[in-house]
Design a protein around this motif. Structure first.
Motif, PDB file in Angstrom:
ATOM      1  N   GLY A 262       4.505   3.966  -6.259  1.00 37.24           N
ATOM      2  CA  GLY A 262       4.163   2.775  -6.037  1.00 37.24           C
ATOM      3  C   GLY A 262       3.445   1.584  -5.075  1.00 37.24           C
ATOM      4  O   GLY A 262       3.189   0.786  -5.155  1.00 37.24           O
ATOM      5  N   GLY A 263       4.122   2.186  -4.157  1.00 34.56           N
ATOM      6  CA  GLY A 263       4.018   0.795  -2.835  1.00 34.56           C
ATOM      7  C   GLY A 263       2.976   1.768  -3.179  1.00 34.56           C
ATOM      8  O   GLY A 263       1.927   1.125  -2.251  1.00 34.56           O
ATOM      9  N   VAL A 264       2.279   2.241  -2.418  1.00 36.57           N
ATOM     10  CA  VAL A 264       0.966   3.561  -2.464  1.00 36.57           C
ATOM     11  C   VAL A 264       0.245   2.577  -2.754  1.00 36.57           C
ATOM     12  O   VAL A 264      -0.794   2.349  -2.749  1.00 36.57           O
ATOM     13  N   SER A 265       0.027   2.902  -4.457  1.00 33.94           N
ATOM     14  CA  SER A 265      -0.778   2.428  -4.882  1.00 33.94           C
ATOM     15  C   SER A 265      -0.875   0.731  -5.041  1.00 33.94           C
ATOM     16  O   SER A 265      -2.467  -0.133  -4.544  1.00 33.94           O
ATOM     17  N   TYR A 266       0.498   0.112  -4.521  1.00 36.40           N
ATOM     18  CA  TYR A 266       0.138  -1.879  -4.498  1.00 36.40           C
ATOM     19  C   TYR A 266      -1.201  -1.403  -2.763  1.00 36.40           C
ATOM     20  O   TYR A 266      -1.483  -2.342  -2.988  1.00 36.40           O
ATOM     21  N   LYS A 267      -0.803  -0.847  -1.763  1.00 35.65           N
ATOM     22  CA  LYS A 267      -1.577  -0.810  -0.816  1.00 35.65           C
ATOM     23  C   LYS A 267      -2.947  -0.652  -0.722  1.00 35.65           C
ATOM     24  O   LYS A 267      -3.785  -1.618  -0.974  1.00 35.65           O
ATOM     25  N   LEU A 268      -3.136  -0.084  -2.392  1.00 34.25           N
ATOM     26  CA  LEU A 268      -4.862   0.836  -2.074  1.00 34.25           C
ATOM     27  C   LEU A 268      -5.020  -0.790  -3.270  1.00 34.25           C
ATOM     28  O   LEU A 268      -6.820  -1.129  -2.905  1.00 34.25           O
ATOM     29  N   LYS A 269      -4.529  -0.750  -3.838  1.00 31.53           N
ATOM     30  CA  LYS A 269      -5.050  -1.866  -4.768  1.00 31.53           C
ATOM     31  C   LYS A 269      -5.130  -3.404  -3.937  1.00 31.53           C
ATOM     32  O   LYS A 269      -6.558  -4.418  -3.557  1.00 31.53           O
ATOM     33  N   GLY A 270      -4.434  -3.343  -2.893  1.00 33.74           N
ATOM     34  CA  GLY A 270      -4.781  -4.711  -1.427  1.00 33.74           C
ATOM     35  C   GLY A 270      -5.339  -4.569  -1.346  1.00 33.74           C
ATOM     36  O   GLY A 270      -6.059  -5.931  -1.009  1.00 33.74           O
ATOM     37  N   ALA A 271      -6.007  -3.432  -0.521  1.00 37.70           N
ATOM     38  CA  ALA A 271      -6.950  -3.073  -0.138  1.00 37.70           C
ATOM     39  C   ALA A 271      -8.662  -3.311  -0.890  1.00 37.70           C
ATOM     40  O   ALA A 271      -9.459  -3.185   0.053  1.00 37.70           O
ATOM     41  N   GLY A 272      -8.370  -2.998  -2.071  1.00 38.40           N
ATOM     42  CA  GLY A 272     -10.005  -3.529  -2.308  1.00 38.40           C
ATOM     43  C   GLY A 272     -10.303  -2.411  -2.816  1.00 38.40           C
ATOM     44  O   GLY A 272     -11.732  -1.874  -2.859  1.00 38.40           O
ATOM     45  N   VAL A 273      -9.481  -0.856  -2.713  1.00 40.07           N
ATOM     46  CA  VAL A 273      -9.945   0.510  -3.074  1.00 40.07           C
ATOM     47  C   VAL A 273     -10.022   0.720  -4.192  1.00 40.07           C
ATOM     48  O   VAL A 273      -9.296  -0.117  -5.352  1.00 40.07           O
ATOM     49  N   THR A 274     -11.109   1.616  -5.291  1.00 39.70           N
ATOM     50  CA  THR A 274     -10.959   1.943  -6.337  1.00 39.70           C
ATOM     51  C   THR A 274     -10.646   2.672  -6.594  1.00 39.70           C
ATOM     52  O   THR A 274     -10.855   4.621  -5.427  1.00 39.70           O
ATOM     53  N   VAL A 275      -9.913   2.902  -7.110  1.00 44.34           N
ATOM     54  CA  VAL A 275      -9.115   4.274  -7.068  1.00 44.34           C
ATOM     55  C   VAL A 275      -9.099   5.083  -8.576  1.00 44.34           C
ATOM     56  O   VAL A 275      -8.541   4.862  -9.656  1.00 44.34           O
ATOM     57  N   VAL A 276      -9.864   6.371  -8.863  1.00 41.44           N
ATOM     58  CA  VAL A 276     -10.112   7.739 -10.706  1.00 41.44           C
ATOM     59  C   VAL A 276      -9.077   8.113 -10.548  1.00 41.44           C
ATOM     60  O   VAL A 276      -9.002   9.431  -9.392  1.00 41.44           O
TER      61      VAL A 276
END
Length: 322
Positions: free
Chosen positions: A96-110
């Motif tokens: 969940g921390g990794v997901s939060y980091k990517l979301k905060g960085a503006g990365v589009t996750v597919v």
């Protein structure tokens, strides 16, 4: 067709860290991960294994506490389902921390499987089942998968890899661990403390071959004191199902029987995302230069997929370099 500056295939340490860095530096980033963010280490390697080991070590300390003047009243027991549930909570928190980091960085996750499908002008094409993405750069960070040796009969029996072993909620009475490397030895330590009878079969002359031999000998002595049977210099000829028991038949004819077999001889690069692009390959590993760039300009391969050093922290750094 969707357009991004860079596509990253794989959400392990090499991929997710590189994705956050690329986005912070102004690139439009799409990251593909078809299972769980965090990679092998976080989901089916280092973190869950150490969590089980902590519970097992705590159980051992409680059993031995009287020697230190600490007396525990009543029987001491371990509930393996609860131990696994705690492990799952820890893994979920970290992913969940990794997901939060990517979301905060503006990365589009597919959350889909992606593969390279070719090039169109100066753009590289990456596709899922239902969408194509055109990008300027690709980080192929697909990681690694369990190495499966060509042992006759292996594919006909229900063996475990680290993934199945770490997701099980009940323990077998006995288990044969095929491979005496880091994964096999750590699982052996946890399982024997929790009541499973363990046998390790290692083809090399000593366990954890990467270690100094004297360290290996000392470790073996300690493991054997705990009741773990260790066979080194032993090659498995075939595996048979004997009335619900798995029998590992050694070349000398010895049969080692157990309820389960854990396969842990090592890992190999996962080339699933390569698709239709042809790379220079060496011994099943994508060849890269000092910047992690492959033989195809604009495509980089950091982490386990290049086979240089299959460790989470080195993958993390390789992603930064790429």
């Amino acid at each position: 067709m969707k357009n991004f500056d860079i596509a990253i295939i794989g959400g392990g340490p090499a991929g997710y860290n590189a994705a956050a860095n690329a986005s912070a530096n102004g690139l439009q980033v799409v990251l593909f991960e078809h299972t769980a963010l965090g990679g092998v280490c976080l989901n089916e390697g280092c973190i869950p294994t150490k969590t089980l080991l902590h519970s097992a070590n705590l159980l051992d300390e409680m059993r031995e506490s009287a020697a230190y003047g600490i007396h525990v009243e009543g029987a001491i027991s371990a509930n393996y389902a609860e131990i696994v549930a705690r492990k799952d909570r820890i893994v979920k928190t970290l992913t969940g921390g990794v997901s939060y980091k990517l979301k905060g960085a503006g990365v589009t996750v597919v959350s889909k499987t992606a593969r390279l499908t070719g090039e169109e002008g100066d753009r590289i094409l990456v596709a899922t089942d239902d969408e194509t993405y055109a990008v300027s750069y690709v980080l192929l960070a697909t990681g690694s998968e369990t190495a499966i040796p060509p042992i006759p009969g292996l594919n006909e029996v229900g063996y475990w890899t680290s993934r199945e072993a770490l997701s099980a909620t009940t323990l077998p009475k006995d288990i044969t661990i095929i491979g005496g490397g880091v994964i096999g030895v750590e699982m052996a330590e946890a399982l024997v403390s929790l009541g499973t009878k363990v046998t390790i079969i290692e083809m090399a002359d000593y366990i954890i071959p990467a270690l100094d031999k004297e360290v290996s000998k000392t470790l073996r002595s300690e493991l054997e004191k705990r009741g773990i049977k260790i066979l080194t210099g032993a090659a498995i000829e075939k595996i048979e199902d004997r009335s619900g028991k798995l029998a590992a038949i050694l070349k000398d004819g010895t049969a080692i029987e157990a309820e389960k077999a854990l396969l842990s001889i090592g890992r190999v690069p996962d080339l699933e995302g390569v698709g239709e692009i042809e790379f220079e390959i060496e011994r099943g590993r994508i060849k890269v230069d000092k910047f992690m760039e492959t033989s195809v300009k604009g495509i980089y391969a950091p982490g386990d997929v290049n086979g240089l050093k299959m460790l989470a922290h080195t993958a993390f750094r390789m992603g930064e370099v790429a």
